[in-house]
Write an enzyme that holds these catalytic residues in place. Structure first.
Site, short mmCIF file in Angstrom:
data_model
loop_
_atom_site.label_atom_id
_atom_site.label_comp_id
_atom_site.label_asym_id
_atom_site.label_seq_id
_atom_site.Cartn_x
_atom_site.Cartn_y
_atom_site.Cartn_z
CE1 TYR A 245 -66.71 24.71 13.85
CE2 TYR A 245 -64.70 25.72 13.06
CZ TYR A 245 -65.90 25.09 12.81
OH TYR A 245 -66.28 24.83 11.52
CE1 TYR B 153 -67.85 20.15 11.90
CE2 TYR B 153 -69.34 22.01 11.82
CZ TYR B 153 -68.08 21.48 11.68
OH TYR B 153 -67.04 22.31 11.32
#
Lengths: 139, 406
Positions: free
Chosen positions: B340, B290
């Site tokens: 994102y 991440y």
């Protein structure tokens, strides 16, 4: 324009758990909590001990001494902070154990000035007639 | 303890919308497109979906609303509040729902106009708003966004281990090289270390502008069903070896209160996921880590034990994370360069890697024919991918992990 609008920043609005903390801050004293069952000292304020969940808690006055645990210098100001950016938000390691968030005052907020583990002491900023915010400065 | 359910469930469908900054559509419309793409990918019909799971941060759209648009009758759905690390966790919950007999085939989605509507940390409250709750101890000091609140962990890490802005920039460089071979990526331009360190400061000393992910409008979807049922579907099944999380640090609310501040949730999630999978780090061919910010990647590689504490910068610098090297990371470009998505695009990418049909610029990628030429505008398929791992991040205090196999 009201004083609050002029101040422009977020204002603490005490809740039952935190009312005593802010009341003492108004008197320029830093008070934190201790569990009378397991002796755990903690901050921010709660109605139960975050270590043993006991409700048997005492308030006591902290020394107001601490060290700079970590920080970051914010170049994207929150509302009301436009005139201060870049400004540091820091985490202070209190002598008593807990850590608390704060702003650092009394020195320019640069990486050169903000040395980790440097000694700090609490100071009280009366930002509005009825609102005081604890901040920290080099000791 | 080894999971009794390992390899018994599969990801059978993946789908996403275009990644844009200005979708011109509702999150409802975006979600339907992503789900339709995933359903088509799986060789299913919308009406075959009888379970739904989603996560949101007050944006998005409810599963029950989408069920109308899909003409589906649901036997199970939940819409959960949550950000990063939810993708992995909801894959685990989908397995639980199917295992409990509540449903058979679950569509997991995230839909967000993350640029044109709800900008995380960017929309902010108006000035002089009274603030209560835990925010009482943070907001009056001017704390507003994720890049700021996560940075406390990393400033201390940087000082203790001598990490530099250049070290962080190398994460962005690697991911941008990967994105340059991804037609879907929002930022395909390859960048240099200088480009990153010369971009403006967002949070000093942890993040320049190019250390931050790309706010994006998009929806993404993953379909989970049993491995048994997967055999009859269109794609080569990708097996869910193990999933773990969302796990927290002890006392996760104000992560800076507890333990070494630079120790993040992966420290606790990591040993469990490898136990459940009965695998070790050496078995992992591709990682998806991440990358809300370049520093989250450094912290997670250390936390999950891909390197020692303090050596995350060296792990990146060694080049191991680059396409063509031993264990590439975020081959789509991740949050820093592809889009994102709150975590789902990195699980989708690893699924594609395991199928061997990554949608790169190779002329015959649809048939799994790749050049393995990783220069700009070329291939991004990794050779012989058998096992991938995702490391999801919600905050320094919360994370999830997922191991997939072919």
């Amino acid at each position: 324009m009201t004083q609050e609008q002029e101040y422009g920043k977020m204002i603490p609005e005490p809740v039952p758990e935190t009312a005593y903390f802010w009341e003492k801050v108004r008197e320029h004293e830093l008070w934190i909590q201790k569990c009378t069952d397991c002796d755990h000292v903690f901050h921010y304020p709660r109605f139960h001990c975050p270590k043993c969940t006991s409700s048997n808690l005492d308030w006591f006055q902290a020394s107001g001494k601490g060290t700079l645990y970590t920080y970051m210098i914010n170049h994207r100001p929150a509302p009301g902070f436009q005139d201060e950016a870049p400004y540091a938000i820091a985490v202070v390691q209190l002598e008593e154990g807990p850590r608390m968030m704060t702003n650092i005052v009394g020195i320019e907020n640069t990486p050169e000035n903000l040395v980790l583990d440097m000694a700090l002491e609490v100071t009280f900023d009366d930002v509005l007639p009825d609102v005081t915010i604890p901040k920290w400065k080099p000791a | 303890m080894e999971s009794a359910l390992k390899d018994k469930y599969s990801i059978v469908g993946i789908g996403e919308t275009d990644y844009t900054r200005g979708s011109g559509r509702s999150t409802r419309a975006l979600a339907i497109e992503a789900i339709r793409n995933a359903v088509t990918d799986a060789g299913l019909k919308m009406q075959d979906i009888d379970g739904m799971l989603s996560y949101h941060g007050g944006d998005s759209v409810n599963s029950s609303t989408l069920a109308y648009d899909m003409g589906a009758q649901l036997n199970f759905y939940m819409d959960c509040s949550g950000g990063g690390s939810s993708t992995e966790a909801l894959i685990g919950l989908a397995i639980g729902a199917i295992e409990a007999g509540m449903c058979e085939t679950v569509a997991i989605f995230r839909s967000m106009n993350g640029y044109s509507q709800v900008r995380i940390g960017g929309t902010g409250s108006r000035a002089s708003t009274p603030v209560s709750g835990p925010g009482l101890m943070t907001r009056p000091y001017g704390l507003a966004s994720a890049v700021q609140s996560f940075a406390f962990s990393f400033t201390r890490h940087m000082m203790e281990y001598g990490v530099t802005s250049e070290d962080l920039a190398r994460v962005k460089v690697a991911h941008s090289n990967h994105a340059s071979n991804n037609p879907k990526a929002l930022m395909k331009q390859r960048v240099t270390v200088d480009d990153v360190v010369n971009s403006r400061w967002i949070v000093r000393p942890c993040a320049h502008l190019l250390d931050c992910c790309l706010e994006t409008d998009n929806a993404t979807c993953i379909i989970v069903t049993s491995a048994e049922r997967a055999k009859d579907l269109k794609q080569q099944p990708v097996y869910i070896r193990a999933v773990q999380g969302r796990g927290t640090k002890p006392g996760g609310d104000f992560h800076y209160q507890h333990g070494p501040i630079s120790r993040v949730a992966g420290h606790y999630v990591g040993p469990r996921i490898f136990d459940l999978a009965d695998l070790s780090h050496d078995d992992i061919d591709v990682t998806g880590c991440y990358d809300a910010f370049t520093y989250t990647v450094v912290l997670q590689f250390e936390a999950y034990g891909f390197c020692k504490e303090g050596e995350g910068k060296d792990y990146i610098k060694s080049g191991i994370v680059n396409l063509g090297d031993k264990r590439p990371n975020n081959t789509s470009g991740g949050h820093l360069c592809e889009a994102y998505t709150h975590g789902m695009n990195m699980v989708i990418e690893n699924t594609r890697q395991l199928r061997g049909i990554v949608d790169d610029y190779c002329p015959d990628w649809q048939n799994g024919n790749h050049t393995y030429d990783y220069s700009e505008g070329g291939c991004r398929q990794v050779r012989n991918v058998n096992t991938t791992m995702n490391m999801g991040w919600a905050s320094p205090a919360t994370g999830s992990a997922l191991i997939l196999r072919r």
